[in-house]
Structure formats: structure tokens, C-alpha cells
Design an enzyme around this catalytic site. Structure first.
Site, PDB file in Angstrom:
ATOM      1  N   CYS A  23      25.631  19.313  70.451  1.00 41.85           N
ATOM      2  CA  CYS A  23      26.470  18.586  72.115  1.00 41.85           C
ATOM      3  C   CYS A  23      27.979  17.718  72.678  1.00 41.85           C
ATOM      4  O   CYS A  23      28.669  17.805  70.984  1.00 41.85           O
ATOM      5  CB  CYS A  23      25.756  17.616  72.483  1.00 41.85           C
ATOM      6  SG  CYS A  23      23.274  18.256  71.892  1.00 41.85           S
ATOM      7  N   GLY A  50      28.403  22.623  72.815  1.00 43.28           N
ATOM      8  CA  GLY A  50      26.904  22.962  73.240  1.00 43.28           C
ATOM      9  C   GLY A  50      26.984  24.261  74.225  1.00 43.28           C
ATOM     10  O   GLY A  50      27.201  23.840  75.520  1.00 43.28           O
ATOM     11  N   ASN A 125      25.255  12.582  71.619  1.00 43.76           N
ATOM     12  CA  ASN A 125      25.506  13.688  70.812  1.00 43.76           C
ATOM     13  C   ASN A 125      25.296  13.378  69.524  1.00 43.76           C
ATOM     14  O   ASN A 125      25.270  12.120  69.192  1.00 43.76           O
ATOM     15  CB  ASN A 125      27.606  14.017  70.994  1.00 43.76           C
ATOM     16  CG  ASN A 125      28.098  15.113  70.141  1.00 43.76           C
ATOM     17  OD1 ASN A 125      28.389  14.727  69.594  1.00 43.76           O
ATOM     18  ND2 ASN A 125      27.087  15.816  69.162  1.00 43.76           N
ATOM     19  N   GLY A 126      24.503  13.787  68.354  1.00 43.27           N
ATOM     20  CA  GLY A 126      23.876  13.653  67.551  1.00 43.27           C
ATOM     21  C   GLY A 126      22.596  14.012  67.337  1.00 43.27           C
ATOM     22  O   GLY A 126      22.054  15.199  66.998  1.00 43.27           O
ATOM     23  N   CYS A 259      31.917  12.617  60.031  1.00 43.88           N
ATOM     24  CA  CYS A 259      31.761  14.106  59.844  1.00 43.88           C
ATOM     25  C   CYS A 259      33.040  15.353  59.465  1.00 43.88           C
ATOM     26  O   CYS A 259      33.981  15.063  59.850  1.00 43.88           O
ATOM     27  CB  CYS A 259      31.051  15.004  60.754  1.00 43.88           C
ATOM     28  SG  CYS A 259      30.985  16.965  60.301  1.00 43.88           S
ATOM     29  N   TYR A 265      35.815  23.094  61.190  1.00 38.59           N
ATOM     30  CA  TYR A 265      35.466  23.773  62.701  1.00 38.59           C
ATOM     31  C   TYR A 265      34.876  23.251  63.999  1.00 38.59           C
ATOM     32  O   TYR A 265      34.697  23.734  65.069  1.00 38.59           O
ATOM     33  CB  TYR A 265      34.515  24.354  61.808  1.00 38.59           C
ATOM     34  CG  TYR A 265      33.477  25.136  63.169  1.00 38.59           C
ATOM     35  CD1 TYR A 265      34.539  27.066  63.059  1.00 38.59           C
ATOM     36  CD2 TYR A 265      32.294  25.007  63.435  1.00 38.59           C
ATOM     37  CE1 TYR A 265      33.162  27.398  64.428  1.00 38.59           C
ATOM     38  CE2 TYR A 265      31.483  26.089  64.038  1.00 38.59           C
ATOM     39  CZ  TYR A 265      32.132  27.366  64.847  1.00 38.59           C
ATOM     40  OH  TYR A 265      31.279  27.716  65.798  1.00 38.59           O
ATOM     41  N   SER A 306      38.733  30.909  64.917  1.00 40.82           N
ATOM     42  CA  SER A 306      38.273  29.494  63.716  1.00 40.82           C
ATOM     43  C   SER A 306      39.323  29.566  62.970  1.00 40.82           C
ATOM     44  O   SER A 306      39.554  27.901  62.820  1.00 40.82           O
ATOM     45  CB  SER A 306      36.758  29.257  63.620  1.00 40.82           C
ATOM     46  OG  SER A 306      36.358  30.552  63.260  1.00 40.82           O
ATOM     47  N   ASP A 368      39.392  32.737  57.033  1.00 45.73           N
ATOM     48  CA  ASP A 368      37.812  32.074  57.495  1.00 45.73           C
ATOM     49  C   ASP A 368      37.408  30.755  57.617  1.00 45.73           C
ATOM     50  O   ASP A 368      38.009  29.735  56.612  1.00 45.73           O
ATOM     51  CB  ASP A 368      36.822  32.908  57.848  1.00 45.73           C
ATOM     52  CG  ASP A 368      35.909  32.856  59.290  1.00 45.73           C
ATOM     53  OD1 ASP A 368      35.804  32.597  59.657  1.00 45.73           O
ATOM     54  OD2 ASP A 368      34.890  33.915  58.786  1.00 45.73           O
ATOM     55  N   ASP A 369      37.066  29.769  58.788  1.00 43.56           N
ATOM     56  CA  ASP A 369      36.538  28.309  58.381  1.00 43.56           C
ATOM     57  C   ASP A 369      35.285  28.150  57.171  1.00 43.56           C
ATOM     58  O   ASP A 369      35.331  27.129  56.376  1.00 43.56           O
ATOM     59  CB  ASP A 369      36.164  27.805  59.466  1.00 43.56           C
ATOM     60  CG  ASP A 369      34.808  28.602  60.127  1.00 43.56           C
ATOM     61  OD1 ASP A 369      33.582  28.219  60.188  1.00 43.56           O
ATOM     62  OD2 ASP A 369      35.058  29.038  61.298  1.00 43.56           O
ATOM     63  N   CYS A 405      22.429  20.187  57.088  1.00 40.35           N
ATOM     64  CA  CYS A 405      23.092  19.348  57.734  1.00 40.35           C
ATOM     65  C   CYS A 405      21.745  18.039  58.854  1.00 40.35           C
ATOM     66  O   CYS A 405      21.583  19.116  59.878  1.00 40.35           O
ATOM     67  CB  CYS A 405      24.429  19.532  59.147  1.00 40.35           C
ATOM     68  SG  CYS A 405      24.774  18.153  60.071  1.00 40.35           S
ATOM     69  N   CYS A 456      31.230  11.613  55.630  1.00 41.60           N
ATOM     70  CA  CYS A 456      30.306  12.903  55.435  1.00 41.60           C
ATOM     71  C   CYS A 456      30.715  13.909  55.099  1.00 41.60           C
ATOM     72  O   CYS A 456      31.664  14.495  55.267  1.00 41.60           O
ATOM     73  CB  CYS A 456      29.445  12.197  56.507  1.00 41.60           C
ATOM     74  SG  CYS A 456      27.704  13.495  56.194  1.00 41.60           S
ATOM     75  N   CYS A 459      26.921  18.575  53.491  1.00 45.99           N
ATOM     76  CA  CYS A 459      26.505  19.783  53.293  1.00 45.99           C
ATOM     77  C   CYS A 459      27.371  20.453  52.703  1.00 45.99           C
ATOM     78  O   CYS A 459      26.649  22.009  52.191  1.00 45.99           O
ATOM     79  CB  CYS A 459      26.532  20.630  54.801  1.00 45.99           C
ATOM     80  SG  CYS A 459      28.361  20.356  55.703  1.00 45.99           S
TER      81      CYS A 459
HETATM   82  S1  SF4 Z   1      26.137  17.413  55.956  1.00 47.35           S
HETATM   83 FE1  SF4 Z   1      27.840  18.258  57.038  1.00 47.35          FE
HETATM   84  S2  SF4 Z   1      28.192  18.792  59.462  1.00 47.35           S
HETATM   85 FE2  SF4 Z   1      26.192  17.319  59.204  1.00 47.35          FE
HETATM   86  S3  SF4 Z   1      26.978  15.836  59.548  1.00 47.35           S
HETATM   87 FE3  SF4 Z   1      27.561  15.702  56.985  1.00 47.35          FE
HETATM   88  S4  SF4 Z   1      29.740  16.383  56.491  1.00 47.35           S
HETATM   89 FE4  SF4 Z   1      29.468  17.145  58.747  1.00 47.35          FE
END
Ligand code: SF4
Length: 516
Positions: A23, A50, A125-126, A259, A265, A306, A368-369, A405, A456, A459
Site C-alpha cells: 500500500c 498497491g 501501509n504495512g 525495510c 525494488y 525494475s 534483475d532486482d 516478509c 530489516c 527476507c
Molecule cells: S522482511 Fe524483507 S521485505 Fe520485509 S520488511 Fe524486512 S527487508 Fe523488507
């Protein structure tokens, strides 16, 4: 007769989408301005975050009105609708669902009458990680979320139901109990609010208009309405804007964990996050990729679009010419018409076409990303070979995505993530490339110019900075399943009372209402 829904999709393969953002949000307080139109254009600039639904809430000081529907921003709103949404403050939302299905009820902004007789509208958003707990609290309080199964409606309901408190005071009480990733914009009749979780996982920017204020997920939405960037909304900060100006308060101690994937991306290249321009970060990731995974080749091309900034960086660092090898048709949309089996198998060919004269006889580096399921990269490699490439080297501007994620991005089930079951050589073989190189996690982090402990990257490394609940208390349909459990518990209770045999309840609408 089934007809195409006319929706455009940015996916190379609409049947196997890549990472989906959760979002875009926008809010504006600007007496004398056409706030609904400003919000419309702001959402337009955030459409990439989104594409499932869009909505705008507006207030003229006497009441809050929401207009929302499934579809792209330009499909949901037209001139007469926007003209009817009059007022001096507004919020807007472009949705991709990460908690709760893609239904009209779950479209945002959510709206709720407060205990004080005012109205609250909220956009998010989140993704929250304690939705099941919040749903339980709401049930215990005897509250109703009006058929919604989104985590957002839970927060709106709790904010609106706090007895005898203004929205601002209620927010300071409720927000510390909300866990997970959230960038909220919300409003009552007279005040615009913005709040960001203490980890600042998703972006949120504050901007200034000549006669007002704007908040938005990305600065591009400020640019499009002529607002200048003031600063980011801080992690753990609540902002309130009304005729008395802007007030800032803290509802939690900040512990930034932005993030990392936004830099790779999710965000537009013209965004700036924590002081780092996203385009500059992506070209630097490409340069880092070239240093870590050099190769002799004749041409560097992006996977459109991207992969473009990272491909430019790779070409700059390696000295290999940069060019365009694949043309993307932006006008192929989602469709209810199932293509014939032959076309279905063509997959991304609906979206991409090779420039054969550019590719033929060359050793190609394609950038690619990310690799999620690997289908897109496999199809691109095959397409390039069929177009006459003599070698195809794949370079990826993120490390292997191995973990899902829970903070607002929908990748795929963990079992579907290609890097989860294969090592790099296995992935190279699976996509059919001559070589494969991922940028390292350290290389990626360095390109963002952020301290590693303020990001973070779960992933990629599985280290989730916000504690997660047990497996069955998280996920896209957690509230439907909480509802189902409640429904089943209720039926069991009834059976205990009546001694009846169990009865099957197959009405999903009932389950959703129970989830409320
Ligand atoms: S898990 Fe990956 S996509 Fe999700 S918030 Fe953390 S870094 Fe971002």
C-alpha cells in the site's frame, strides 16, 4: 461473456507476480485547496505500492465521507466523484492486501464513528503482527469491525472506541499496543494525523504546501502536488495537524529497522529514504554487483524496468556497454480471459519482447532486482537465447530471498521461494543461465549507506527484528481463520448446550463476520 477487467499490471508475468508492496498512503490538510484532487494525484504517484483498491476520505469540518472501490486509482475516481468530495482535509490509500482478502470491505480508508460522536477514517501501509491479539481484544470489548478482515480495521475500531478520549489521546494510548509495521494516516472532522511504528519499517514523509501540510509514503507524491519535503515522520512519532498548526508527540521509543527491500525494488527510484536517494542506492548496488561478480560480456541490459538503475551501475563499473535488449508492453493488463494454453505457456511474452538485432551474437549480462520463484528469470534467459544471445549471465541486485516478509511485503509462500530449496548453482541451472551472481548482503547494505543495525533484512537472513507470534496467528488470512476458530468455538459451545451433532458452516461471509 467474460471480459477483460481493463486493469493494467506492472508484473512481467501477471500469473506469477513478483514481490507485492502493501500500500501507499497520502494525507493532506489544506483549507482552500481541492484536497480530494490533491489526494487523487498523490495516490497516482503511489500506484506502484498497491493496485487492488483505492479510496479517499474527505472532511469539510462537519463530517467525514469515504469513497473507495476495487481497482486502480484512475478507475475508481472520475471528475464528478472527486468534485463531490469537498473539504479541507483528506486521506487516501492505494491497496495491496497483506492481511485480509481483496474485498470491497477491506479497501481503505476504513471509517468508524467514535465514542464522542465524531468520525474517524484511517489508511495503513504495512502489516501488523499482533492482529489476532487485537481481534481478541476487540471481541472481548464487544466491538464490531463491520465485516472487514484487515488488520487496519482493528486499529480504526480501537481508536474510535476509546471512551471519552480525543482521537489524539486515544492514539497515544492505542498505538503502543499495536505491533508490527505501520505507517498510518488518519483523520477526524478537523485534524489530520500521521503515525509510524517505532521501527519505521515502511517509509512516511512530511511535506509543506503553501497553505497546508501533506504526508505520503514517498516524496514523489509530494512532488506531484507541489509540496516540498520537510522531513520523514520519525519512528514512534505521532503528528497531528489542524488549524493550530503541527504537533508532534512520541508514542514509543524509536528503534529504526527500515525495510532493506525498499531500496532494492519497492520504492520509486525518485524516493529518498533515511536520507539516501533510492536511484543512487540502486546504481551503487549495480556497481557493487559488478565488483563482486565480474564477467566478460558485450552488453549489459536490465530486466525492465525494475533492474534498470542496477544495470546502469553494473555497466558503469564493468565498462561493458549498457543497452536495451527487452521491450516491455506496459498495456497488457490483468484479464478474466484465460489465454489459450499456448499463450499461457508463453508467460512473460505477453509483456516482454526481445530486440533481436541488439541481442543476436552477443554475450549478454541481464540485471534483475530479485529472484522469487525464478519463473521470470528462466523465461528471460530462454527468450534471450532464442533471440540469438551466445551467452546469458544473470546478475541480481539483492541477495537470495529465502524467508517470507511479515511486515508488509507479499513475496510468495516459503516453499515457493526458489532460493529456499536450492544453492546458487542449483538456481543457475534452474533458470538456465551461463552464470549467476547475487550481490552480497554486506554489499547491498553498504550501498544503502545505512548502519546495518538500522535495517530489516529478514527476507534475506531470517533475523526478524519484530517478534512474530506462533505460525497460525500470522499471515494474510489470519483474521478469517481467527473468525473461523471463533465460529467453530461458538458452534461447539452451542452443541455442548444442545447436545446436537456438529453442523457444517460453509458460508464464507458468515466466517468473515465472525472474524469481525
Ligand atoms: S522482511 Fe524483507 S521485505 Fe520485509 S520488511 Fe524486512 S527487508 Fe523488507
Amino acid at each position: 461473456m467474460p471480459r477483460g477487467d481493463g486493469r493494467l499490471s506492472h508484473e512481467l508475468d501477471p500469473y506469477r507476480p513478483g514481490p507485492q508492496d502493501a500500500c501507499g498512503v497520502f494525507g493532506v490538510w489544506a483549507p482552500g485547496e481541492e484536497v480530494a484532487k490533491l489526494t487523487y494525484f498523490g495516490l497516482y504517484a503511489l500506484q506502484h505500492r498497491g493496485q487492488e483498491a483505492a479510496g479517499i476520505a474527505v472532511s469539510d469540518g462537519t463530517g467525514v465521507v469515504v469513497y473507495k472501490d476495487l481497482g486502480l486509482v484512475a478507475q475508481v475516481f472520475d471528475e464528478p466523484t472527486l468534485a463531490s468530495l469537498r473539504g479541507h482535509l483528506a486521506i487516501g490509500h492505494a491497496r495491496y492486501s497483506t492481511t485480509g482478502g481483496s474485498t470491497w470491505e477491506n479497501a481503505q480508508p476504513t471509517i468508524k464513528a467514535t465514542n464522542l460522536g465524531t468520525t474517524l477514517a484511517l489508511a495503513h501501509n504495512g502489516n501488523l503482527v499482533n492482529s489476532a491479539d487485537l481481534a481478541t481484544r476487540i471481541r472481548e470489548l464487544g466491538l464490531d469491525v463491520d465485516g472487514s478482515t484487515s488488520d487496519t480495521a482493528l486499529v480504526t475500531t480501537l481508536l474510535a472506541a476509546t471512551p471519552d478520549l480525543s482521537v489524539e489521546a486515544a492514539a497515544l494510548q492505542v498505538l503502543p499496543t499495536v505491533k508490527g509495521a505501520f505507517s498510518f494516516v488518519f483523520m477526524d472532522e478537523n485534524t489530520l494525523y500521521a503515525a509510524r511504528d517505532r521501527n519505521g519499517v515502511r517509509p512516511l514523509v512530511l511535506g509543506r504546501l503553501e497553505r497546508g501540510w501533506v504526508v505520503a509514503s514517498e516524496a514523489a507524491a509530494l512532488d506531484i502536488v507541489g509540496a516540498s519535503v520537510v522531513r520523514e515522520v520519525e519512528p514512534g512519532e505521532l503528528i497531528a495537524i489542524d488549524e493550530n498548526g503541527l504537533r508532534s508527540s512520541r508514542f514509543a521509543n524509536p528503534d529504526p529497522k527500515g525495510c532493506l527491500f525498499e531500496y532494492v525494488y519497492l520504492a520509486r527510484p525518485d524516493a529518498t529514504i533515511s536520507g539516501r536517494n533510492v536511484y543512487a542506492a540502486r546504481t551503487e548496488i549495480g556497481r557493487q554487483l559488478a565488483r563482486e561478480h565480474p564477467v566478460e560480456a558485450d552488453l549489459v541490459i536490465p530486466s525492465p524496468e525494475s533492474g534498470t538503475p542496477a544495470a546502469i551501475g553494473y555497466a558503469e563499473e564493468s565498462g561493458i556497454p549498457y543497452g536495451m535488449g527487452l521491450v516491455k508492453n506496459a498495456y497488457v493488463g490483468r484479464t478474466f480471459i484465460q489465454p489459450s494454453q499456448t499463450i499461457r505457456q508463453l508467460g512473460i511474452r505477453l509483456k516482454l519482447n526481445p530486440l533481436r538485432d541488439v541481442i543476436r551474437g552477443k554475450r549478454i549480462v541481464v540485471v534483475d532486482d530479485s529472484i522469487v520463484r525464478g519463473n521470470t528469470q528462466r523465461a528471460i534467459v530462454r527468450m534471450l537465447r532464442e533471440a540469438g544471445a551466445i551467452e546469458v549471465h544473470v546478475r541480481i541486485s539483492s541477495p537470495p530471498v529465502k524467508w517470507p516478509c511479515f511486515y508488509g511485503i507479499d513475496f510468495a509462500d516459503r516453499a515457493e521461494l526458489l532460493a529456499n530449496g536450492l544453492d546458487n548453482e542449483g538456481i543457475r541451472r534452474a533458470i538456465g543461465a551461463d552464470s549467476l551472481g547475487y550481490v552480497s548482503l554486506n554489499g547491498l547494505i553498504a550501498a544503502t549507506e545505512q548502519p546495518a543495525n538500522r535495517l530489516c533484512r529478514a527476507c534475506f537472513d531470517g533475523q526478524y527484528p519484530i517478534d512474530l507470534p506462533a505460525g497460525d496467528l500470522i499471515g494474510k488470512h489470519v483474521l478469517e481463520s481467527v473468525g473461523r476458530r471463533v465460529d467453530e468455538a461458538g458452534q461447539a459451545e452451542q452443541r455442548d448446550r444442545s447436545g446436537d451433532e456438529p453442523a457444517l458452516n460453509e458460508d464464507p461471509a458468515t466466517l468473515e463476520r465472525a472474524g469481525a
